[in-house]
Structures are given as structure tokens and as C-alpha cells.
Scaffold this motif. Sequence first.
Motif, short mmCIF file in Angstrom:
data_model
loop_
_atom_site.label_atom_id
_atom_site.label_comp_id
_atom_site.label_asym_id
_atom_site.label_seq_id
_atom_site.Cartn_x
_atom_site.Cartn_y
_atom_site.Cartn_z
N MET A 1 0.84 -1.07 0.31
CA MET A 1 -0.51 -0.04 0.27
C MET A 1 0.89 0.83 0.01
SD MET A 1 -2.95 0.93 3.11
CE MET A 1 -1.33 1.21 3.84
N SER A 2 0.29 2.58 -0.80
CA SER A 2 1.19 3.48 -0.93
C SER A 2 0.78 4.18 0.18
CB SER A 2 1.57 3.46 -2.24
OG SER A 2 2.19 2.98 -3.33
N LEU A 3 0.96 5.46 0.16
CA LEU A 3 0.92 7.01 0.96
C LEU A 3 0.86 8.16 -0.09
CD1 LEU A 3 -0.71 7.55 3.66
CD2 LEU A 3 1.66 8.20 4.32
N TYR A 4 -0.06 8.64 -0.40
CA TYR A 4 0.46 10.24 -0.91
C TYR A 4 0.09 11.37 0.11
CZ TYR A 4 -0.45 6.24 -4.06
OH TYR A 4 0.07 5.71 -5.26
N LEU A 5 0.93 12.67 0.05
CA LEU A 5 0.70 13.46 0.69
C LEU A 5 0.45 14.93 0.06
CD1 LEU A 5 0.87 15.17 3.63
CD2 LEU A 5 3.56 15.24 3.49
N LEU A 6 -0.71 15.59 0.14
CA LEU A 6 -1.45 16.92 -1.41
C LEU A 6 -1.41 17.67 -0.15
CD1 LEU A 6 -4.41 14.07 -1.30
CD2 LEU A 6 -2.23 14.11 -2.84
N PHE A 7 -0.63 19.24 -0.81
CA PHE A 7 -0.91 20.10 -0.57
C PHE A 7 -1.86 20.91 -0.64
CE2 PHE A 7 3.00 18.91 1.87
CZ PHE A 7 2.95 19.07 3.24
N ASP A 8 -2.28 22.02 -0.31
CA ASP A 8 -3.03 22.85 -1.37
C ASP A 8 -2.84 24.50 -0.49
OD1 ASP A 8 -5.14 24.74 -2.73
OD2 ASP A 8 -6.80 23.91 -1.23
N ILE A 9 -1.94 25.24 -1.44
CA ILE A 9 -1.02 26.16 -0.67
C ILE A 9 -2.37 27.60 -1.41
CG2 ILE A 9 1.09 27.21 -0.48
CD1 ILE A 9 2.34 25.24 -1.37
N GLY A 10 -3.33 28.03 -0.38
CA GLY A 10 -3.99 29.02 -0.63
C GLY A 10 -3.58 30.56 -0.03
N ASN A 11 -3.72 31.51 -0.73
CA ASN A 11 -3.91 33.00 -0.01
C ASN A 11 -4.15 32.94 1.77
OD1 ASN A 11 -2.79 34.35 -2.22
ND2 ASN A 11 -4.88 33.35 -3.39
N LEU A 61 2.86 11.26 10.29
CA LEU A 61 3.12 10.57 9.02
C LEU A 61 4.02 9.62 8.60
CD1 LEU A 61 1.02 10.93 6.48
CD2 LEU A 61 2.18 12.72 5.58
N PRO A 62 4.02 8.14 8.17
CA PRO A 62 4.84 8.02 7.37
C PRO A 62 5.69 8.77 6.64
CG PRO A 62 3.12 6.27 8.11
CD PRO A 62 3.11 8.23 8.01
N LYS A 63 6.51 7.85 5.68
CA LYS A 63 7.01 8.44 4.65
C LYS A 63 6.24 8.23 3.86
CE LYS A 63 11.31 8.96 1.55
NZ LYS A 63 13.02 8.13 1.52
N PRO A 64 5.83 9.17 2.75
CA PRO A 64 4.64 9.33 1.98
C PRO A 64 5.43 9.08 0.86
CG PRO A 64 5.31 11.45 1.91
CD PRO A 64 5.97 10.83 3.07
N ASP A 65 5.22 8.23 -0.31
CA ASP A 65 5.54 7.65 -1.53
C ASP A 65 5.59 8.87 -2.11
OD1 ASP A 65 5.66 4.35 -1.35
OD2 ASP A 65 4.31 4.94 0.04
N ALA A 66 4.49 9.72 -2.69
CA ALA A 66 4.92 10.85 -3.32
C ALA A 66 3.67 11.97 -2.35
CB ALA A 66 4.38 10.62 -4.65
N ILE A 67 4.34 13.40 -3.28
CA ILE A 67 3.78 14.75 -3.23
C ILE A 67 3.71 15.51 -3.75
CG2 ILE A 67 4.62 16.90 -1.74
CD1 ILE A 67 6.42 15.28 0.26
N GLY A 68 2.06 15.93 -3.90
CA GLY A 68 1.74 16.22 -5.00
C GLY A 68 1.10 17.79 -4.40
N PHE A 69 0.92 18.81 -5.14
CA PHE A 69 0.86 20.35 -4.79
C PHE A 69 0.20 21.07 -5.12
CE2 PHE A 69 5.27 20.59 -5.63
CZ PHE A 69 5.45 21.53 -6.35
N CYS A 70 -1.21 21.92 -5.24
CA CYS A 70 -0.94 22.75 -6.12
C CYS A 70 -1.10 24.72 -5.38
CB CYS A 70 -2.48 23.55 -6.49
SG CYS A 70 -3.50 23.65 -5.45
#
Length: 273
Positions: A1-11, A61-70
Amino acid sequence: MSLYLLFDIGNTRLKWAAVESTQNTADRNKKLWAYSGSILTKSLQSAELRAELSDYIAKTLPKPDAIGFCCVAGHAILENLQSLFPQWADLQWRQLTGDSPYEGMRTHYQEPHKLGADRWAALIGARALSNVNTLVVNTGTATTIDLLGGNGMHYGGWILPGLSLMQESLQSNTAQLPLAVRQNLSSAQASFATNTDQAIIDGCDAAQIGAIVRACQLAKELNHPVERIWLDGGNAKILASSIKRDSELAELPVEPIEGLVLRGLWAWLLRNL
């Protein structure tokens, strides 16, 4: 199983969430996010607060397998965020922008690279949830209203000041109007206000609802009548309450949904790993 970390960087706010590969982007469960949080974006300007955030996330959080962000908050804020996890230096950060391709979706925006990354992510998130003509409304610092066809086409949208900006502008640019304070999360009253605070609050709410009503009318004129409205952001519940009382919108399925941008980031990341 993989884990993904996501960031939404708003104003105004930085939001993050972690999801597991066994989860489904179309899941509407309120407990969808295995791990999530939110702080003021300006907190990243402080080295001390950055260190606290880094320590908190890395220990939880365990080390994620990928990080996505906007990001719509500027390059300096983004650099501060990307410096948080030196221990994960081998991970590639994948950035979604307004012109990031997503199979099954296109935009009519004349210059897609100038389309806000958060708007595009929210549209992808809406597409993950349904395939009907949809109005996607994000009620943050600014309010954005976008039409997404059931065919996957983004027909464009509008940007207007959010509720707080509207109220603050009246206080800042007039001599006698106060900064109105909303006493609860209820929507505008179904009558004309009889005191100044309520007049400001109800007027700003009405302006937002008026824009949504006009967007629905225009969508119908374009032969893409709105079949569902998704609302995300800090004022989603306020506007949802008003929409349900509006005679022109009351019959539409209207749903406040948290993390629509994060959901879109997730759907996009899965196709770009």
C-alpha cells in the motif's frame, strides 16, 4: 500500500491531507482523509513555525511515496514549504498548475497557464465525483465560480471578492460603515435588514448568491444547464444555506464538500506517478 501527501497552498490557508492507495477519489465519506490539517499560510514565513509544522507532520505521518501540491500563494511561500522535509529529499514534489493535462478534461481558458491551479484542481475533483453539468464554487479569500460540462469541458468562470473581502472593503473605504461581524454561520435573512451590521452581511451574501444564480442562467443559455453545485471553502455552508432558499436554485443538488482541491490534486497525482 502506498501513501500520498497532498498540499493545497492558498492565499489564506495551507491545507494538507494524506491518502492511501486503497482509497477511492470518488468516495464522499467525511472521514476520507487518513490524515489532514490546516494552518494560516503566512505561518510559513516564520522559521520557528515551519520547524514546528515539519516536526508535527514528520512524526505523525509515515514517509509518503509521493507528494502532490498546487500553490496560488506565491513562489516564496512555496519554497518555504518545500524546505520542510530535508529527510524526504529523495521524494519528487509534483506540482499541478492551471495547464496540467488531465485525461477527459479540457478548458476553454485562452491561456490555460494563467488559470488558477486551485480552480483547475477543484474542477478535477468535481469530475472525480460526477459526470454531469456542474457549477464548482470555491468560497475562499476570493469566490470563484466555474462551469464544468458533463463532457469534461471547462467553459470558464468568474472571480469575485470573497465574503470577508467584501465586508472588509466596505469598512476600509467608507467613513462610517463598520466591519460587520456575523453572529453565526447562518445565511442572509429572507428579508431586508433593519440594522447596519445585518445590512452589510446580507448584502454581501446576496451578491454572492446573485452571481451563482446568473452563472446558472448563463449555463442554461449555453445549453449546459447546471445539474449540480459543489461548494468548497470557508463560506461553503453559509452559501449552501442561502442557495437552498433561493427559488431559482432550490431544486438543484447543492453540496458543501471539504477538500475539493485536495481531491482533484489526488486524482491528478494518481495519473502522474
